[in-house]
Design an enzyme around this catalytic site. Structure first.
Site: not given
Ligand SMILES: *Cc1c(COP(=O)(O)O)cnc(C)c1O
Length: 370
Positions: A45, A144, A265, A311
């Protein structure tokens, strides 16, 4: 690799991000070596935690990885186009209303986090006249995403899975990076109870850190993300993973400062003695946290930041190097042997995940070991 265009990119970019696909593959093998019988998926992701979901997934395919998790349907469709029809691509957040048909056409596996998501996916299957793959996420205690105990009961009771192919049941650990936290065991138990209410399907609970709690957490499929990218899944203990990136920035110019000169800055830095400094071509717009007083490195020598991060640039104190060592166009290292992602994150009061996913889009990116 990227030949002409890669070279042109290099000449025009301020900083170079090198992504070591061989290290990511080795990290995958190290995680898999910890599993007795569970399969190992990969979480890609957020564009592979900022490192390139397509490049990472293609590399892990060569290690035999067959299941990839993304967060959004859009990420899933892009990955499908790059990987072809074979691998399983799972959308963790579920399919949002209006995205069902395109997700189905791309052969994505929807995670159903609620009865409503499940019903919409079932409706899509009915309309398309074919079975669609689904993974049910249950909430084992993180509050969640995922179905509550009551919703799981409703799935079991009604014909809520008609027209769907249940590929797995998953849940997510809230406290996996602190293995001694009793929440882990209570989530593991809740997950076992909830899966027992559903039709038999492969079970998946562990993220990167969850793999290291122990085999009881592995189930049938584990879902590491961070550890693949070199983030330490065992905070407080030596990192069992290989670092996957180096970040280098170009020197734009150097100058000699008189004692008393203010730098950057608000003049938050003032030279207490004559000093050699260099201005490097990377700043907070590249994802470098503005509040971190870190260092750059050259030839193993630490070169502390002088003054505020701008920046697009940072001034560093290069007095510790032989005079003339750094010239415009030379590279200094920001992430690498001198300091790793977790170290920068700790200094910035955050986690390596945020540093990686925040890395900018204007680097010259190089993939090694493809
Ligand atoms: C992001 C995520 C993972 C991976 O988690 P890591 O800590 O990066 O290994 C696995 N399962 C779900 C549901 C996630 O949202």
């Amino acid at each position: 690799m990227h030949d002409l265009s890669g070279r042109a990119d290099f000449d025009l970019a301020g900083a170079i991000l090198t992504i070591d696909l061989a290290a990511i593959r080795e990290n995958y093998r190290r995680l898999r070596a910890r599993l007795a019988r569970a399969a190992c998926a990969a979480v890609v992701k957020a564009d592979g935690y900022g490192l390139g979901a397509i490049e990472v997934a293609k590399a892990l395919r060569k290690e035999g990885c067959r299941t990839f998790f993304v967060a959004h349907g859009s990420e899933g469709i892009a990955l499908r186009q790059a990987l072809g029809p074979e691998p399983e691509i799972v959308v963790l957040n579920g399919i949002h209303s209006g995205g069902e048909d395109r997700s189905a056409a791309a052969g994505l596996v929807a995670v159903a986090n609620s009865l409503a998501q499940l019903a919409a996916w079932r409706e899509t299957a009915g309309r398309l006249g074919r079975k669609l793959p689904v993974i049910i996420q249950v909430d084992s205690g993180m509050s969640r995403l995922g179905m509550s105990r009551g919703e799981v009961g409703d799935v079991a009771a009604a014909n809520a899975l008609d027209g769907l192919e249940l590929r797995a049941v998953i849940s997510h650990l809230a406290c996996a990076d602190t293995p001694e936290d009793p929440a882990n065991e209570s989530q593991r138990r809740a997950f076992a109870e909830l899966t027992a209410l559903l039709p038999p399907a492969p079970a998946s609970l562990a993220n990167s850190s969850g793999i290291f709690i122990g085999e009881a957490y592995h189930g049938d499929l584990v879902r590491p993300g961070a550890a693949l990218y070199g983030i330490n899944p065992t905070p407080g203990h030596p990192n069992p993973m290989l670092p996957a990136i180096t970040l280098q920035a170009k020197v734009i110019q150097t100058r000699s400062l008189d004692a008393g000169a203010g730098v950057g800055y608000a003049h938050t830095f003032r030279a207490s003695a004559p000093l050699e400094v260099a201005t490097i071509a990377l700043g907070y717009a590249d994802g470098w946290p503005r509040h971190v007083a870190a260092s750059a490195w050259c030839d193993g020598v630490e070169l502390p930041f002088a003054g505020r991060v701008s920046m697009d640039s940072i001034v560093i104190d290069i007095s510790a190097l032989p005079r003339g060592r750094l010239k415009p166009g030379d590279l200094v290292e920001l992430i690498g042997a001198g300091q790793d992602v977790d170290e920068i994150a700790a200094r910035a009061g955050t986690i390596g995940y945020e540093i990686l996913t925040g890395l900018g889009r204007r680097f010259n990116r190089r993939y090694q070991g493809a």
